[in-house]
Enzyme design. Sequence first.
Site, short mmCIF file in Angstrom:
data_model
loop_
_atom_site.label_atom_id
_atom_site.label_comp_id
_atom_site.label_asym_id
_atom_site.label_seq_id
_atom_site.Cartn_x
_atom_site.Cartn_y
_atom_site.Cartn_z
N TYR A 90 28.48 -26.24 59.14
CA TYR A 90 29.25 -26.88 60.03
C TYR A 90 30.50 -27.86 59.34
O TYR A 90 31.44 -27.85 59.78
CB TYR A 90 28.20 -27.97 60.72
CG TYR A 90 28.91 -28.94 61.53
CD1 TYR A 90 29.06 -30.46 61.53
CD2 TYR A 90 29.19 -28.57 62.85
CE1 TYR A 90 29.46 -31.00 62.11
CE2 TYR A 90 29.64 -29.60 63.90
CZ TYR A 90 29.94 -30.65 63.49
OH TYR A 90 30.51 -31.75 64.16
N LYS A 98 34.53 -27.76 59.82
CA LYS A 98 35.27 -29.10 60.04
C LYS A 98 36.43 -29.22 58.92
O LYS A 98 37.46 -29.74 59.57
CB LYS A 98 34.24 -30.13 60.36
CG LYS A 98 33.51 -30.05 61.62
CD LYS A 98 34.36 -30.45 62.91
CE LYS A 98 33.47 -30.74 64.04
NZ LYS A 98 34.18 -30.96 65.28
N PRO A 127 33.70 -39.71 63.69
CA PRO A 127 32.77 -40.56 64.15
C PRO A 127 31.15 -40.50 63.29
O PRO A 127 31.28 -39.40 62.69
CB PRO A 127 32.21 -40.10 65.56
CG PRO A 127 32.54 -38.74 65.64
CD PRO A 127 33.71 -38.40 64.74
N THR A 128 30.75 -41.58 63.27
CA THR A 128 29.00 -41.41 62.98
C THR A 128 28.68 -40.97 63.89
O THR A 128 28.92 -40.21 64.69
CB THR A 128 28.40 -43.03 62.62
OG1 THR A 128 28.69 -43.51 63.63
CG2 THR A 128 29.48 -43.47 61.42
N LEU A 185 28.55 -33.86 75.50
CA LEU A 185 28.20 -35.10 75.30
C LEU A 185 29.43 -35.96 75.41
O LEU A 185 29.54 -36.82 76.15
CB LEU A 185 27.53 -35.33 73.93
CG LEU A 185 27.45 -36.61 73.61
CD1 LEU A 185 26.50 -37.38 74.39
CD2 LEU A 185 26.76 -36.70 71.94
N GLY A 189 34.94 -29.77 77.34
CA GLY A 189 34.95 -30.87 78.54
C GLY A 189 33.75 -31.46 79.30
O GLY A 189 33.88 -32.31 79.98
N ARG A 204 20.99 -44.40 59.08
CA ARG A 204 22.28 -44.08 59.87
C ARG A 204 22.76 -45.26 60.49
O ARG A 204 22.20 -45.90 60.86
CB ARG A 204 21.61 -43.00 60.92
CG ARG A 204 21.25 -41.78 60.41
CD ARG A 204 22.00 -40.77 59.78
NE ARG A 204 21.43 -39.56 59.28
CZ ARG A 204 21.09 -39.24 58.08
NH1 ARG A 204 21.00 -40.26 57.09
NH2 ARG A 204 20.48 -38.13 57.82
O1 GFB Z 1 20.63 -36.42 63.97
P1 GFB Z 1 19.84 -35.78 62.86
O2 GFB Z 1 19.07 -34.77 63.36
O3 GFB Z 1 21.16 -35.42 61.96
O4 GFB Z 1 19.04 -36.97 62.19
P2 GFB Z 1 21.61 -35.67 60.71
C1 GFB Z 1 17.84 -36.37 61.18
C2 GFB Z 1 17.42 -37.65 60.82
O5 GFB Z 1 16.33 -37.93 61.82
C3 GFB Z 1 16.65 -36.96 59.62
C4 GFB Z 1 14.84 -37.84 61.13
O6 GFB Z 1 16.10 -38.27 58.40
C5 GFB Z 1 15.24 -36.72 60.13
O7 GFB Z 1 14.31 -36.80 59.27
N1 GFB Z 1 14.21 -37.32 62.31
C6 GFB Z 1 13.08 -37.97 62.68
C7 GFB Z 1 14.75 -36.31 63.50
N2 GFB Z 1 12.47 -37.11 63.76
C8 GFB Z 1 13.39 -36.26 64.13
C9 GFB Z 1 13.55 -35.24 65.33
O8 GFB Z 1 12.82 -35.28 66.14
N3 GFB Z 1 14.74 -34.59 65.31
C10 GFB Z 1 15.79 -34.59 64.32
N4 GFB Z 1 16.93 -34.01 64.76
N5 GFB Z 1 15.60 -35.57 63.55
C11 GFB Z 1 23.57 -34.17 61.10
C12 GFB Z 1 24.23 -33.05 60.84
O9 GFB Z 1 22.68 -34.81 60.30
O10 GFB Z 1 24.56 -34.85 61.72
C13 GFB Z 1 25.05 -32.38 62.03
O11 GFB Z 1 23.16 -31.97 60.38
C14 GFB Z 1 25.75 -33.42 62.78
O12 GFB Z 1 25.81 -31.16 61.39
C15 GFB Z 1 25.09 -34.70 63.08
O13 GFB Z 1 27.02 -33.64 62.08
C16 GFB Z 1 26.22 -35.83 63.50
O14 GFB Z 1 22.45 -37.26 60.78
O15 GFB Z 1 20.66 -36.00 59.24
#
Ligand code: GFB
Length: 323
Positions: free
Chosen positions: A135, A139, A166-167, A11, A8, A211
């Site tokens: 993860y 789920k 959700p995306t 995010l 609760g 994304r």
């Molecule tokens: O949100 P994110 O970490 O997760 O996005 P995913 C990762 C993408 O953003 C990759 C780029 O393509 C990274 O190369 N990126 C660039 C970065 N700079 C950064 C940065 O500073 N931090 C991060 N985190 N990414 C997740 C799943 O996948 O999606 C989780 O691993 C979760 O389990 C989430 O479900 C919704 O979208 O790749």
Amino acid sequence: MKILVTGGYGLVGKSLQKVVKACDFDGNFYFLSRVDCDLRNSEQTTNWFKEYNPDVVVHLASRVGGVYDNMNGNYEYLVDNARININVVDSCKVVGVKMLINILSTCIFPDQNVSYPLTSNQLHNGLPHHSNIGYAYSKRILHLASHLLTKIDVDKWCTRVVNLTPTNLYGDYDNYNLKSSHVIPGLIHKTSIAKMTSGELHVYGTGKAMRQFLYVDDLSNVILQFIDLYKDKALNEMEISCIVSPPESSEISIKSLIEKICNIFNFTGKIHYDTSYSDGQYKKTASSDELSKYLPNLTYTSISTGLENTIKFFNDNKEHLRL
Ligand code: GFB
């Protein structure tokens, strides 16, 4: 109607609190935090459910993080989340919860042999991307346990299940920690530092990954509308699965996302792409087709508006946030 919300104060939980208040929603909500109850502990979980005896459970609690935190901790993501998910589903069975709303994620879908846009019926058709396999399976266990729950004691009662997928979510009360965060809060925090120090902005990967980003208040609205549909006895199926996604046309590259964030910060310094970091999944394209059957007039917050809102919130509140 008593509605118990796990997670609760995360995010989605904080967004749901805000939206419930803003629309003066008719329901008796209890927002559970990890301080109240460690959902990895089955006895604590069942005792909390017995104490509150909810009609509806909105299950938001989860160990979550960006792709790199998942890659460095797939075991912990699997074990913690599997414990939480099994305990929540089993407590719903023990107290006879009438409706369980689960939040899944498009990242748990197969990464190969899948047709886009993703559809809920493809969830178990193959391995998820290796970067977040822990993860993803936790789920999928939630999805399977909930499916089996709808089959128990059909004559006496059974729990209706709504799986919302959700995306990538983003919004005010995100985790902005530079190591464990998702891409949007991570880039907001990094760009804020680069702007303040006139330094370079270091981003990870090639920027080519694609994304779709869902503003968290839009998901909160969907959750409340499903509770309304249930109250109005407008839900016939005992198990409903819907992807919650802005239109396919909203899919953008990480590079384009970075440019949008830099524009809002008016950051004009050097951007360094560290390609020693993985891009994670290349794409996980989704659509809102499944959802429009139940909520035909849904609109989504544009990425520009969502980023402006979130960056303003970050700048105004950074000393109180998870950095
Ligand atoms: O949100 P994110 O970490 O997760 O996005 P995913 C990762 C993408 O953003 C990759 C780029 O393509 C990274 O190369 N990126 C660039 C970065 N700079 C950064 C940065 O500073 N931090 C991060 N985190 N990414 C997740 C799943 O996948 O999606 C989780 O691993 C979760 O389990 C989430 O479900 C919704 O979208 O790749």
